[in-house]
Motif scaffolding. Structure first.
Motif, short mmCIF file in Angstrom:
data_model
loop_
_atom_site.label_atom_id
_atom_site.label_comp_id
_atom_site.label_asym_id
_atom_site.label_seq_id
_atom_site.Cartn_x
_atom_site.Cartn_y
_atom_site.Cartn_z
N THR A 1 -35.78 -20.17 7.38
CA THR A 1 -35.95 -21.20 8.79
C THR A 1 -34.75 -20.49 9.67
O THR A 1 -33.77 -20.15 9.51
CB THR A 1 -35.22 -22.59 8.13
OG1 THR A 1 -36.23 -23.02 7.21
CG2 THR A 1 -35.01 -23.18 9.34
N VAL A 2 -35.32 -20.38 11.02
CA VAL A 2 -34.80 -19.61 11.97
C VAL A 2 -34.45 -20.69 13.04
O VAL A 2 -33.45 -20.29 14.11
CB VAL A 2 -35.53 -18.70 12.71
CG1 VAL A 2 -36.09 -17.66 11.67
CG2 VAL A 2 -37.00 -19.33 13.36
N ALA A 3 -34.64 -22.03 13.07
CA ALA A 3 -34.26 -23.13 13.86
C ALA A 3 -34.54 -24.30 13.43
O ALA A 3 -35.42 -24.57 12.89
CB ALA A 3 -34.90 -22.80 15.36
N THR A 4 -33.56 -25.47 13.82
CA THR A 4 -33.77 -26.64 13.28
C THR A 4 -33.28 -27.51 14.75
O THR A 4 -32.41 -27.25 15.41
CB THR A 4 -32.92 -26.96 12.12
OG1 THR A 4 -31.66 -26.92 12.25
CG2 THR A 4 -33.49 -26.04 10.97
N GLU A 5 -33.68 -28.81 14.36
CA GLU A 5 -33.23 -30.03 15.52
C GLU A 5 -33.69 -31.29 14.95
O GLU A 5 -34.58 -31.42 14.17
CB GLU A 5 -33.84 -29.65 16.81
CG GLU A 5 -33.16 -30.50 17.90
CD GLU A 5 -33.27 -29.87 19.30
OE1 GLU A 5 -32.76 -30.80 20.18
OE2 GLU A 5 -33.58 -28.93 19.54
N GLU A 6 -32.36 -32.07 15.01
CA GLU A 6 -32.58 -33.37 14.39
C GLU A 6 -32.68 -34.44 15.57
O GLU A 6 -31.81 -34.31 16.67
CB GLU A 6 -31.23 -33.55 13.58
CG GLU A 6 -31.31 -32.78 12.46
CD GLU A 6 -30.08 -33.01 11.44
OE1 GLU A 6 -29.49 -34.03 11.54
OE2 GLU A 6 -29.71 -32.02 10.71
N PHE A 7 -33.21 -35.64 15.34
CA PHE A 7 -33.32 -36.71 16.42
C PHE A 7 -32.76 -37.98 15.56
O PHE A 7 -33.31 -38.32 14.47
CB PHE A 7 -34.66 -36.82 16.84
CG PHE A 7 -35.12 -35.41 17.53
CD1 PHE A 7 -34.90 -35.22 18.85
CD2 PHE A 7 -35.64 -34.43 16.77
CE1 PHE A 7 -35.15 -34.23 19.59
CE2 PHE A 7 -36.00 -33.56 17.40
CZ PHE A 7 -35.70 -33.01 18.67
N GLU B 1 -28.70 -25.35 14.98
CA GLU B 1 -28.80 -26.72 14.53
C GLU B 1 -28.23 -27.69 15.63
O GLU B 1 -27.32 -27.33 16.44
CB GLU B 1 -27.97 -27.10 13.29
CG GLU B 1 -28.47 -26.20 12.10
CD GLU B 1 -27.72 -26.55 10.73
OE1 GLU B 1 -26.66 -27.41 11.10
OE2 GLU B 1 -27.84 -25.85 9.80
N SER B 2 -28.99 -28.84 15.73
CA SER B 2 -28.19 -29.88 16.70
C SER B 2 -28.51 -31.20 16.29
O SER B 2 -29.45 -31.47 15.27
CB SER B 2 -28.96 -29.67 18.23
OG SER B 2 -30.17 -29.92 18.13
N ASN B 3 -27.79 -32.24 16.80
CA ASN B 3 -28.05 -33.63 16.10
C ASN B 3 -28.00 -34.35 17.59
O ASN B 3 -26.69 -34.74 18.39
CB ASN B 3 -26.83 -34.10 15.32
CG ASN B 3 -27.08 -35.38 14.55
OD1 ASN B 3 -28.11 -35.63 14.67
ND2 ASN B 3 -25.93 -35.98 14.39
N VAL B 4 -29.07 -34.83 17.92
CA VAL B 4 -29.15 -35.60 19.19
C VAL B 4 -29.77 -36.92 18.81
O VAL B 4 -30.80 -37.38 18.11
CB VAL B 4 -30.32 -35.07 19.98
CG1 VAL B 4 -30.58 -35.90 21.48
CG2 VAL B 4 -30.03 -33.43 20.46
N TYR B 5 -28.76 -38.00 19.19
CA TYR B 5 -29.26 -39.35 18.80
C TYR B 5 -29.72 -39.94 20.13
O TYR B 5 -29.44 -39.86 21.22
CB TYR B 5 -27.91 -40.25 18.71
CG TYR B 5 -28.28 -41.68 18.23
CD1 TYR B 5 -27.80 -42.67 19.38
CD2 TYR B 5 -28.71 -42.11 17.30
CE1 TYR B 5 -28.38 -44.11 19.06
CE2 TYR B 5 -29.23 -43.53 16.96
CZ TYR B 5 -29.02 -44.47 18.02
OH TYR B 5 -29.49 -45.71 17.88
#
Length: 395
Positions: free
Chosen positions: A385-391, A3-7
């Motif tokens: 679910t094996v991978a997520t990414e947020e924008f 998981e990540s949270n990239v703005y």
């Protein structure tokens, strides 16, 4: 799970909104989910040594949320290979959506397409766009509090539906016949079985047995998965005409437009193809070349609902019938909005991914009254679910 949270500042991704803009996209999430199949599945591509048996399906989910709190979800998929590549490209282009008005779906589709244009405007690049485009249409219909079919303008509230999953070449004939009985008891409206064995006499035996089990008049289709050459398709197609097939699917290589056109012109049985094509332009060549009687686009493969609607319009103009490939959760709504009576392909494989179920009655799949596409991710889908990414800004 990763998981990540990239703005990313919306000004980087989009022009300043004009006075007509009513909302903007603030958050996008992309996920890679792997659906395992209960047993390996083989079609003609496996028996001819071109592919390995299918054991899992990779899904790319896109979730979108706007400043006003509207949400949409969409997905793309890949069989056997390509899922991680699609996920990687989807992450590359996801920031393009930030700051855009979710109403401007065609504009956003073009921006996403050109963001990866150096890799081409078909294939993996368009398939990576599909989850976003589908999510935007889901969002738009939810905001209108309408099923997507009704937002588009439905011609019907149910679509005749056929089953494929019980007739794979990896399934012994006696089990195929059992599956035929089960499908009919469950209200299916048509049966499709796989053909394309190196020995066509085996195919003939299987088709004959299924036709006898179904009786005259019940819709029966066959699918060769691109494994015949032109001569085999012509000769065997003639032999199959005695079984009153609804269509012969993918008798030739997906890009052999001239060969498919010749078959469509010479055989009494309808020709169906198009599922492997990955853009509107490729489907336009197929339709303009009179290469099929049934066009079989796949919204996740062609880039989403936006190009799918273009294909529908051209098919209707050309007088072709519609039979979308796979992903009935999406294609039910699109088929319901097609002018001519279409067919919908039934696959129960995806059911564990969603909380909701579609209803089959008297051979037809019923359009749900839920807003949007009408599905939400299940706990099982989240577990796979094996991978997520947020924008953007987390809601």
């Amino acid at each position: 799970m990763i998981e990540s949270n990239v703005y990313i500042d919306p000004k980087i991704a989009a022009l300043q909104p004009g006075e007509a803009t009513t909302d903007v996209i603030e958050w996008v999430k992309v996920s890679l989910t792997i659906l395992p199949l209960a047993a390996p599945i083989s079609d003609a591509k496996v028996l001819t040594g071109r592919q390995k048996p299918l054991t899992e399906i990779a899904f790319i989910f896109a979730e979108i949320r706007t400043r006003e709190g509207h949400e949409g979800i969409g997905f793309g998929y890949s069989k056997r290979a390509g899922g991680p590549g699609m996920y990687a490209h989807a992450k590359e282009i996801a920031p393009v959506l930030l700051g855009e008005d979710p109403n401007d779906i065609a504009k956003i589709f073009n921006k996403l397409l050109w963001a990866g244009a150096s890799m081409g405007r078909s294939g993996l690049t368009t398939q990576a766009i599909a989850p976003f485009d589908i999510a935007l249409w889901d969002l738009k219909a939810k905001r209108a509090k309408l099923p997507l079919a009704k937002l588009l303008g439905a011609h019907r509230d149910s679509v005749q539906c056929y089953n494929t999953s019980g007739g794979y070449l990896s399934t012994p004939l006696e089990h195929v016949l059992e599956n035929v009985d089960i499908s009919r008891e469950n209200g299916i409206g048509g049966i499709k079985i796989k053909v394309g064995q190196p020995d066509t006499s085996i195919d003939f035996k299987r088709v004959k047995a299924v036709r006898e089990r179904l009786g005259e008049g019940f819709p029966l289709m066959v699918d060769a998965n691109q494994q015949w050459d032109r001569i085999t398709a012509q000769r065997f197609g003639r032999r199959l005409e005695q079984f009153d097939l609804t269509w012969i699917e993918e008798p030739l290589d997906a890009y052999d437009i001239e060969g498919h056109a010749a078959l469509a012109a010479s055989l009494d049985t309808a020709i169906a193809t198009g599922e492997m094509l990955t853009s509107f332009g490729e489907h336009a060549q197929l339709l303009n070349g009179k290469a099929c009687d049934f066009i079989q686009p796949d919204a996740p493969r062609v880039g989403g609902i936006t190009p799918f609607l273009q294909i529908m319009q051209l098919a209707s103009f050309q007088g072709a019938n519609l039979a979308p490939h796979f992903a009935m959760e999406i294609h039910l709504h699109l088929a319901a909005a097609f002018a001519q009576e279409p067919w919908l392909e039934h696959f129960e494989w995806l059911e564990p991914m969603f909380n909701e179920r579609l209803v089959l009655k008297n051979g037809r799949m019923q359009v749900p009254n839920r807003p949007g596409l009408g599905f939400s991710l299940s706990d099982q889908a989240l577990a796979w679910t094996v991978a997520t990414e947020e924008f953007g800004k987390r809601p």
